[in-house]
Design a protein around this motif. Structure first.
Motif, PDB file in Angstrom:
ATOM      1  N   GLU A 135      74.308 121.901 -30.359  1.00  0.00           N
ATOM      2  CA  GLU A 135      74.540 121.546 -31.760  1.00  0.00           C
ATOM      3  C   GLU A 135      75.858 120.797 -31.929  1.00  0.00           C
ATOM      4  OE1 GLU A 135      73.477 124.427 -30.699  1.00  0.00           O
ATOM      5  OE2 GLU A 135      71.515 124.638 -31.668  1.00  0.00           O
ATOM      6  N   LYS A 139      76.615 117.064 -33.244  1.00  0.00           N
ATOM      7  CA  LYS A 139      77.519 116.926 -34.384  1.00  0.00           C
ATOM      8  C   LYS A 139      78.665 115.961 -34.121  1.00  0.00           C
ATOM      9  CE  LYS A 139      80.480 119.686 -37.456  1.00  0.00           C
ATOM     10  NZ  LYS A 139      80.951 121.062 -37.779  1.00  0.00           N
ATOM     11  N   LYS A 353      65.803 125.340 -30.271  1.00  0.00           N
ATOM     12  CA  LYS A 353      66.959 124.448 -30.368  1.00  0.00           C
ATOM     13  C   LYS A 353      66.855 123.273 -29.406  1.00  0.00           C
ATOM     14  CE  LYS A 353      70.213 126.586 -27.089  1.00  0.00           C
ATOM     15  NZ  LYS A 353      71.570 127.137 -26.943  1.00  0.00           N
ATOM     16  N   LYS A 356      65.155 119.939 -30.747  1.00  0.00           N
ATOM     17  CA  LYS A 356      65.831 119.148 -31.766  1.00  0.00           C
ATOM     18  C   LYS A 356      66.222 117.783 -31.217  1.00  0.00           C
ATOM     19  CE  LYS A 356      67.835 123.166 -34.136  1.00  0.00           C
ATOM     20  NZ  LYS A 356      69.100 123.837 -34.539  1.00  0.00           N
ATOM     21  N   GLN A 358      68.532 113.965 -32.615  1.00  0.00           N
ATOM     22  CA  GLN A 358      69.325 113.313 -33.653  1.00  0.00           C
ATOM     23  C   GLN A 358      69.355 111.811 -33.386  1.00  0.00           C
ATOM     24  OE1 GLN A 358      70.677 114.728 -36.321  1.00  0.00           O
ATOM     25  NE2 GLN A 358      70.262 116.867 -35.804  1.00  0.00           N
TER      26      GLN A 358
END
Length: 425
Positions: A135, A139, A353, A356, A358
């Motif tokens: 994560e 980020k 997770k 995921k 991005q």
């Protein structure tokens, strides 16, 4: 005395020719009427094939029997090495990765890395990611928001001429040496939206001006001053970045360098400009880097969307320069080291997770084709990332071409430099 000089000159030339033959003809080839190939790495596309230092057969491909054209540069010893089966003789001149790549012999894998594909892109644990969760990687190391409906609704532009004989291998740097720019490092600033936009714009302006303006543009200028992207190092959109380049413009990276400490105080905009009434802007503040004196403002035209067709993207790059792409980043991409990337489901695929992904903005700079261990061809794009030169293949990565791997071909953006008649060559 003159005869003595001539003897010395002839002797010197003979020595030079002999030395060159010894260096270039390591295979004891007997040059005859049927042998005209020059084995210097500067001929044609020979040098272009040896882009990735430390990667030999993986970059060039493998060949059967004796193929004197299956050669690349062995940088560490300043010599040539080969990737054909003939190299396996007693006086071997095989490349260092010949046995592992071309013959499939087992090699030492990166420690605790689950990603190593049958097509042999390799993975590595990077120190810059140590201690980060997935994560946190999403980020801090990406930072491009998903494309807006406005971007996705743009009409696709088709490059001209309609028909062109495209080469099998192309890198923008070799067509425009000194006019394109290598990868920077965004560090833990989630601003790939700024880094990729500034880099593509810089390349395009340099190419359009035929080398008159070759400065790399400042991503920090975008991060700190683009009011429509108030998130700064906490993500942003490329459409607003291109808006800023058109309306306000950027100074060079040397003028406004990237700040290591991106706190609120340091991140305040340190540049300002005014319009001359004809759309051209001029800086009204000196460079934040007081060593750099040129605070010239560079602007671009409105961006346009390139067709997602593989051939159209290639034509756009070869005619006008690198383009911007928005891709989907999966967990395995952080570990990419070399080879042709394709997403590989991790051993933790059952964990939610690890499913995921991005979005991330990058720069397409070229393409190529690799002959794999089984003789099949793999097409790939050559792409500049913004994670520094220690990541991937000297800051670049290769990714499958023509199949929209990780959405790399879904949205391609380009722009022209906004140059006046006095700016253009």
């Amino acid at each position: 005395m003159w005869i003595g000089y001539k003897i010395l000159i002839v002797s010197h030339l003979i020595t030079e020719i002999w030395a060159e033959k010894q260096y270039l003809s390591q295979r004891e080839v007997d040059p005859g009427a049927d042998f005209t190939r020059n084995h210097t790495i500067l001929e044609g596309t020979r040098f272009k094939r040896a882009i990735y230092k430390g990667q030999y057969c993986r970059s060039f491909g493998c060949c059967e029997d004796r193929d004197d054209g299956c050669v690349t540069q062995f940088y560490e010893v300043n010599a040539l090495c080969y990737c054909d089966t003939f190299c396996e003789r007693e006086n071997s001149d095989c490349c260092p990765d010949y046995k592992s790549f071309c013959r499939g012999e087992k090699e030492w894998l990166p420690h605790a890395t689950p990603w190593y594909t049958e097509d042999r892109w390799t993975a590595q644990n990077y120190s810059q990611f140590w201690g980060m969760t997935l994560e946190e990687g999403f980020k801090y190391r990406l930072g491009t928001l998903p494309p807006s409906p406005m971007l996705l609704s743009m009409n696709e532009v088709t490059a001209v001429p309609a028909i062109i004989d495209l080469p099998e291998f192309f890198v923008a740097y070799y067509k425009w040496p000194g006019w394109t720019h290598g990868p920077l490092d965004q560090k833990n600033c989630a601003a790939s939206w700024a880094f990729s936009t500034a880099s593509v714009a810089a390349d395009r302006i340099a190419i359009q001006s035929k080398g008159r303006y070759t400065a790399n543009l400042s991503p920090q200028n975008l991060i700190s001053c683009c009011a429509k992207n108030r998130h700064g190092c906490s993500s942003g959109s490329i459409d607003r970045a291109w808006w800023y380049l058109r309306k306000r413009g950027l100074v060079s990276h040397a003028c406004y360098p990237f700040l290591k400490d991106q706190n609120t105080t340091n991140n305040a905009c340190a540049m300002a400009s005014r319009s001359d009434g004809r759309g051209k802007r001029h800086a009204t503040k000196p460079c934040p880097n007081n060593i750099e004196k040129s605070n010239r403002i560079y602007q671009c035209s409105p961006p346009y969307r390139v067709s997602s067709n593989e051939t159209e993207i290639m034509k756009e790059i070869i005619h006008n320069g690198p383009v911007q792409a928005i891709m989907q980043v999966h967990e395995d991409f952080f570990h990419y080291k070399s080879g042709i990337y394709r997403h590989v489901t991790s051993t933790n695929e059952k964990s939610e997770k690890y499913q995921k992904l991005q979005t991330h903005a990058v720069k397409l700079t070229g393409w190529g084709t690799l002959r794999g261990a089984q003789g099949r061809k793999e097409k790939f794009w050559i792409v500049a990332n913004s994670w520094g030169n220690s990541w991937g293949e000297n800051g670049y990565f290769r990714i499958l071409r023509g199949v929209n791997e990780s959405d790399i071909e879904k949205l391609i953006i380009a722009a022209w430099g906004q140059l006046t008649s006095s700016d253009e060559p």
